[in-house]
Design an enzyme around this catalytic site. Structure first.
Site, short mmCIF file in Angstrom:
data_model
loop_
_atom_site.label_atom_id
_atom_site.label_comp_id
_atom_site.label_asym_id
_atom_site.label_seq_id
_atom_site.Cartn_x
_atom_site.Cartn_y
_atom_site.Cartn_z
N LYS A 1 61.93 32.13 -100.88
CA LYS A 1 62.42 32.44 -99.53
C LYS A 1 62.41 33.97 -99.48
O LYS A 1 63.25 34.63 -100.10
CB LYS A 1 63.84 31.88 -99.33
CG LYS A 1 64.40 32.14 -97.93
CD LYS A 1 65.21 33.41 -97.88
CE LYS A 1 65.73 33.75 -96.52
NZ LYS A 1 64.74 34.45 -95.66
N ALA B 1 62.40 37.80 -97.54
CA ALA B 1 63.18 38.40 -96.45
C ALA B 1 62.46 38.14 -95.11
O ALA B 1 61.22 38.14 -95.04
CB ALA B 1 63.33 39.90 -96.69
N GLU C 1 70.38 39.93 -108.86
CA GLU C 1 70.01 41.37 -108.94
C GLU C 1 70.46 41.99 -107.63
O GLU C 1 69.79 41.84 -106.61
CB GLU C 1 68.49 41.52 -109.10
CG GLU C 1 67.90 40.90 -110.36
CD GLU C 1 68.21 41.69 -111.61
OE1 GLU C 1 68.86 42.76 -111.52
OE2 GLU C 1 67.84 41.23 -112.68
N CYS D 1 67.05 49.63 -105.11
CA CYS D 1 68.35 49.31 -105.71
C CYS D 1 68.68 50.31 -106.81
O CYS D 1 69.82 50.69 -106.99
CB CYS D 1 68.33 47.90 -106.27
SG CYS D 1 66.95 47.62 -107.38
N GLU E 1 76.83 51.63 -101.12
CA GLU E 1 75.42 51.89 -101.40
C GLU E 1 74.79 52.52 -100.15
O GLU E 1 74.94 52.00 -99.05
CB GLU E 1 74.72 50.56 -101.71
CG GLU E 1 73.25 50.73 -101.98
CD GLU E 1 72.55 49.42 -102.32
OE1 GLU E 1 72.90 48.38 -101.75
OE2 GLU E 1 71.65 49.46 -103.18
P1 NAP Z 1 69.64 41.11 -98.11
O1 NAP Z 1 69.91 41.29 -96.68
O2 NAP Z 1 70.73 40.65 -98.98
O3 NAP Z 1 68.40 40.11 -98.20
C1 NAP Z 1 67.86 39.70 -99.44
C2 NAP Z 1 67.41 38.27 -99.32
O4 NAP Z 1 68.57 37.44 -99.22
C3 NAP Z 1 66.59 37.99 -98.06
O5 NAP Z 1 65.63 37.03 -98.35
C4 NAP Z 1 67.64 37.46 -97.10
O6 NAP Z 1 67.10 36.65 -96.09
C5 NAP Z 1 68.52 36.65 -98.03
N1 NAP Z 1 69.88 36.48 -97.57
C6 NAP Z 1 70.64 37.35 -96.86
N2 NAP Z 1 71.86 36.83 -96.64
C7 NAP Z 1 71.87 35.60 -97.21
C8 NAP Z 1 72.84 34.55 -97.29
N3 NAP Z 1 74.05 34.68 -96.77
N4 NAP Z 1 72.50 33.42 -97.94
C9 NAP Z 1 71.28 33.29 -98.48
N5 NAP Z 1 70.31 34.22 -98.44
C10 NAP Z 1 70.61 35.38 -97.81
O7 NAP Z 1 69.07 42.43 -98.78
P2 NAP Z 1 67.88 43.33 -98.27
O8 NAP Z 1 68.38 44.12 -97.11
O9 NAP Z 1 66.66 42.50 -98.09
O10 NAP Z 1 67.65 44.26 -99.54
C11 NAP Z 1 68.45 45.36 -99.81
C12 NAP Z 1 69.51 45.04 -100.84
O11 NAP Z 1 68.89 44.46 -101.99
C13 NAP Z 1 70.17 46.30 -101.35
O12 NAP Z 1 71.54 46.06 -101.51
C14 NAP Z 1 69.51 46.53 -102.68
O13 NAP Z 1 70.24 47.31 -103.58
C15 NAP Z 1 69.30 45.14 -103.17
N6 NAP Z 1 68.25 45.10 -104.18
C16 NAP Z 1 68.60 44.88 -105.48
C17 NAP Z 1 67.62 44.90 -106.47
C18 NAP Z 1 67.97 44.69 -107.92
O14 NAP Z 1 67.06 44.46 -108.70
N7 NAP Z 1 69.22 44.75 -108.32
C19 NAP Z 1 66.29 45.12 -106.12
C20 NAP Z 1 65.99 45.35 -104.79
C21 NAP Z 1 66.97 45.33 -103.81
P3 NAP Z 1 66.96 37.21 -94.58
O15 NAP Z 1 66.01 38.34 -94.63
O16 NAP Z 1 66.45 36.03 -93.84
O17 NAP Z 1 68.34 37.64 -94.16
#
Ligand code: NAP
Length: 454
Positions: free
Chosen positions: A153, A155, A227, A261, A358
């Site tokens: 799934k 983004a 992650e 991240c 962040e």
């Molecule tokens: P996000 O909004 O959390 O989205 C990540 C994924 O999770 C997307 O596929 C999103 O789908 C899904 N998602 C969001 N809310 C959800 C929920 N309540 N239940 C199930 N799935 C859900 O994050 P992002 O804006 O794409 O990415 C940025 C974040 O990712 C930052 O905080 C960054 O630090 C973190 N990140 C961490 C790492 C690591 O390795 N630690 C690497 C890269 C990024 P939708 O798009 O449909 O909402």
């Protein structure tokens, strides 16, 4: 309907029909059925397909980089580098998976006892948009080499990348249902996790998404790897090489327009070298050429979405209201697209978003401290624990701080934090749990089975 929007212009690239619930169930059942065959294939067979995939990635890197630029604003040369790294992780696991998963004999009082690593089935990957190919490959290459199958799934703003990923696996010669993309919104993730064929979930994304996915997985007792976000501290000590530290810190902050991240986020500088570092660092940050990600001279594109740009600006404005001072940037440019300039903020204190949260964009928080002891205290004064770096010309001192004092999953001395297929990657505290990459990552979704013969 899912829309892919060009963040540089706000124009719609394409619209995609979402999968229906019935469609999702059908796909998961096919992926599960495929697992019953795929899990029994030899490492040789899997690695042949994985090497084909690496070759296919390399020959399509320009095209895939352009797709990322159109969907999330990544500049072309960073996109090409991302695809090359994906090819690397495929080749790496094609070459090493069998060794990593070899049986391990253990001496006991039985005639024979050993550990065997067995695949467990279909794993769900919930992935972010910031490295639309790399995040998926660093999960998928080990998982699939280990004999599991996967559903993705991705983004919602990168549906073109999600479909391109599925095509790549197919074109490389993998069976059709080893890897499938689900075009769904995040409210359908619960249904997927609860499907009986799904045996685990790996999420890379924000903390709220992590908490939600972990609680659903917990409710049906399925394993998850998380992650999540980070607020990586970079310590600049009085004996650092301030010229190279400033360059490295600016590179670590501006990579992917600051949307990483493990981006360098808080710069904690001891007072003796504060003024000199701030001047050098600001100078380096100002070198960024922000603009159209498809233009060759651009080094920093727009942020991935307008709402994310506005949210970042909100965090800066709230910090300034509480006393933070803008050194450069901090203003939304008067142009179309989700652009935000390189920004440096100082006088950053606890209670401000620039200290506590962040900042997912090209914004650096600079914090003045008295000495090493205070620098370590400030570095660890965060809910996150993903990456950290320390700059000093005394390497022994740097190593001691990195190894024993900084609370983070990946600590670097005199460089910015980066992932590498050969090294484990992941965080502690609210940055998540579990590891990806290396020999550690490939074991996350395995049955670590004890076999004993009397
Ligand atoms: P996000 O909004 O959390 O989205 C990540 C994924 O999770 C997307 O596929 C999103 O789908 C899904 N998602 C969001 N809310 C959800 C929920 N309540 N239940 C199930 N799935 C859900 O994050 P992002 O804006 O794409 O990415 C940025 C974040 O990712 C930052 O905080 C960054 O630090 C973190 N990140 C961490 C790492 C690591 O390795 N630690 C690497 C890269 C990024 P939708 O798009 O449909 O909402």
């Amino acid at each position: 309907m899912m829309k892919s929007v060009n963040p540089a212009t706000g124009e719609i690239n394409q619209k995609y029909e979402l999968h229906t619930e019935k469609g999702i169930i059908k796909i998961i059942n096919s992926v599960d059925k495929c697992w019953h065959q795929w899990g029994k294939t030899s490492f040789f067979q899997r690695s042949q397909a994985m090497q084909n995939l690496a070759t296919l990635l390399k020959s399509n890197k320009e095209k895939l980089a352009r797709l990322m630029a159109m969907e999330m604003g990544k500049v072309l040369y960073e996109g090409v580098a991302e695809i090359e790294k994906c090819a690397w992780v495929c080749d790496y696991y094609a070459a090493n998976a069998e060794n990593f998963l070899e049986n391990e004999n253990i001496e006991t009082d039985f005639s024979k006892s050993y550990v065997s690593y067995q695949p467990i089935g279909t794993i769900l990957a919930v992935m972010p948009w910031n490295f639309p190919f790399w995040q998926v490959f660093r999960f998928a290459a080990p998982t699939i080499m280990a004999g599991n199958t996967a559903v993705l799934k991705h983004a919602s703003n990168v549906p073109g990348c999600a479909l391109a990923l599925e095509d790549l696996f197919r074109e490389a010669g993998f069976p059709e249902n080893v890897f499938r993309s689900l075009l769904i919104k995040n409210n359908m993730v619960e249904t997927v996790i609860k499907h009986q064929a799904v045996k685990g979930v790996s999420l890379t994304g924000s903390n709220p998404a992590g908490k939600s996915v972990a609680s659903v997985a917990g409710s049906v007792l399925k394993k998850c790897v998380l992650e999540l976000g980070g607020s990586d501290p970079y310590l600049i000590l009085e004996d650092a090489n301030l010229v190279s530290a400033a360059k490295t810190c600016a590179t670590g902050r501006l990579l992917n327009a600051g949307q990483s991240c493990i981006g360098a986020k808080r710069f904690i500088v001891v007072e003796k070298v504060y003024a000199e570092f701030l001047e050098n660092f600001t100078h380096e940050m100002m070198k960024a050429q922000f603009g159209d990600p498809c233009e060759p001279e651009t080094t920093m594109g727009p942020l991935a979405r307008m709402d994310l740009r506005d949210e970042l600006h909100q965090q800066i404005s709230a910090s300034v209201k509480k006393g933070a001072e803008i050194v450069i940037g901090g203003e939304k440019p008067d142009r179309n697209g989700a652009y935000y300039p390189p920004t440096v903020v100082e006088n950053v204190k606890p209670g401000m978003p620039a200290y506590d949260e962040e900042l997912f964009g090209p914004v650096a928080s600079v914090i003045r401290v008295k000495d090493e002891k205070e620098a370590v205290l400030v570095a660890n004064d965060t809910v996150f624990g993903l990456g950290a770096a320390v700059f000093t010309q005394n390497v022994k001192r740097g190593e001691k701080i990195a190894e024993t004092k900084l609370q983070a999953g990946c600590c670097f001395v005199n460089d910015f934090v980066k992932s590498d297929p050969r090294l484990p990657f992941g965080g502690i505290k609210e940055s998540g749990f579990g590891r990806e990459l290396s020999s550690h990552g490939i074991k996350e979704f395995m049955n670590i089975k004890t076999v004993v013969v009397k």
